[in-house]
Design a protein around this motif. Structure first.
Motif, PDB file in Angstrom:
ATOM      1  N   GLU A   1       5.139   7.394   6.710  1.00  0.00           N
ATOM      2  CA  GLU A   1       4.955   6.016   6.283  1.00  0.00           C
ATOM      3  C   GLU A   1       3.530   5.571   6.620  1.00  0.00           C
ATOM      4  O   GLU A   1       3.071   5.786   7.741  1.00  0.00           O
ATOM      5  CB  GLU A   1       5.973   5.123   6.989  1.00  0.00           C
ATOM      6  N   PRO A   2       2.836   4.958   5.680  1.00  0.00           N
ATOM      7  CA  PRO A   2       1.508   4.444   5.980  1.00  0.00           C
ATOM      8  C   PRO A   2       1.579   3.454   7.131  1.00  0.00           C
ATOM      9  O   PRO A   2       2.526   2.665   7.229  1.00  0.00           O
ATOM     10  CB  PRO A   2       1.086   3.747   4.684  1.00  0.00           C
TER      11      PRO A   2
ATOM     12  N   ALA B   1       3.678  -0.095  10.807  1.00  0.00           N
ATOM     13  CA  ALA B   1       3.798  -0.069   9.362  1.00  0.00           C
ATOM     14  C   ALA B   1       3.953  -1.489   8.854  1.00  0.00           C
ATOM     15  O   ALA B   1       4.341  -2.400   9.586  1.00  0.00           O
ATOM     16  CB  ALA B   1       4.999   0.784   8.959  1.00  0.00           C
TER      17      ALA B   1
ATOM     18  N   SER C   1      -0.931  11.257   1.310  1.00  0.00           N
ATOM     19  CA  SER C   1      -0.670  11.678  -0.059  1.00  0.00           C
ATOM     20  C   SER C   1       0.048  13.022  -0.027  1.00  0.00           C
ATOM     21  O   SER C   1      -0.157  13.824   0.878  1.00  0.00           O
ATOM     22  CB  SER C   1      -1.974  11.811  -0.849  1.00  0.00           C
TER      23      SER C   1
ATOM     24  N   LEU D   1      -7.171   8.364   4.000  1.00  0.00           N
ATOM     25  CA  LEU D   1      -6.158   8.992   3.152  1.00  0.00           C
ATOM     26  C   LEU D   1      -6.067  10.462   3.536  1.00  0.00           C
ATOM     27  O   LEU D   1      -7.064  11.186   3.467  1.00  0.00           O
ATOM     28  CB  LEU D   1      -6.529   8.845   1.684  1.00  0.00           C
TER      29      LEU D   1
ATOM     30  N   THR E   1      -3.057   6.598   5.659  1.00  0.00           N
ATOM     31  CA  THR E   1      -2.224   6.670   4.468  1.00  0.00           C
ATOM     32  C   THR E   1      -2.116   8.125   4.060  1.00  0.00           C
ATOM     33  O   THR E   1      -3.077   8.882   4.190  1.00  0.00           O
ATOM     34  CB  THR E   1      -2.828   5.845   3.323  1.00  0.00           C
TER      35      THR E   1
ATOM     36  N   GLN F   1      -6.366   2.514   9.700  1.00  0.00           N
ATOM     37  CA  GLN F   1      -5.308   2.710   8.715  1.00  0.00           C
ATOM     38  C   GLN F   1      -5.179   4.191   8.363  1.00  0.00           C
ATOM     39  O   GLN F   1      -6.175   4.882   8.115  1.00  0.00           O
ATOM     40  CB  GLN F   1      -5.620   1.920   7.444  1.00  0.00           C
TER      41      GLN F   1
END
Length: 122
Positions: A90-91, A40, A121, A11, A119, A117
């Motif tokens: 975009e994650p 994605a 914020s 994250l 992601t 991954q």
């Protein structure tokens, strides 16, 4: 046996920076190209950047040009993808691939890692 292992995802907050790593093993990669792709959810895997082990020439997708930097450490057999996160994206799962062709096509890369991954914020 060729093995690629990505790391560094997670994250990430907009305004920060991120560096992904891809550790390669199993052969001599001097004649190979290393690349980063991302995928994605529900979308096809897309090219992000590539670098040649020999000489270090690079290429980027238009969508990331000027923001992302791909580099390599020959001694560590590791490729990096670094970018300054100006805004959430975009994650996606970021994959490292290697192949003989200087290409942006997934089909030209015969070996892949499992991905990491990323992601964002706000």
């Amino acid at each position: 046996q060729v093995q690629l292992v990505e790391s560094g995802g997670g994250l990430v907050q907009a305004g920060g920076s991120l560096t992904l790593s891809c550790a390669a093993s199993g052969r001599t990669f001097s004649r190979y190209v290393m690349a980063w792709f991302r995928q994605a959810l529900g979308k096809e895997r897309e090219f992000v950047a590539r670098i040649r082990w020999s000489g270090g020439s690079t290429a980027y997708a238009d969508s990331v040009k000027g923001r992302f930097t791909i580099s390599r450490d020959n001694a560590k057999n590791t490729v990096y993808l670094q970018w300054n996160i100006l805004y959430p994206e975009e994650p996606a799962v970021y994959y490292c691939g290697t192949g003989r062709a200087v290409s942006t096509m997934t089909a030209d890369y015969g070996y892949w890692g499992r991905g990491t991954q990323v992601t964002f914020s706000s």
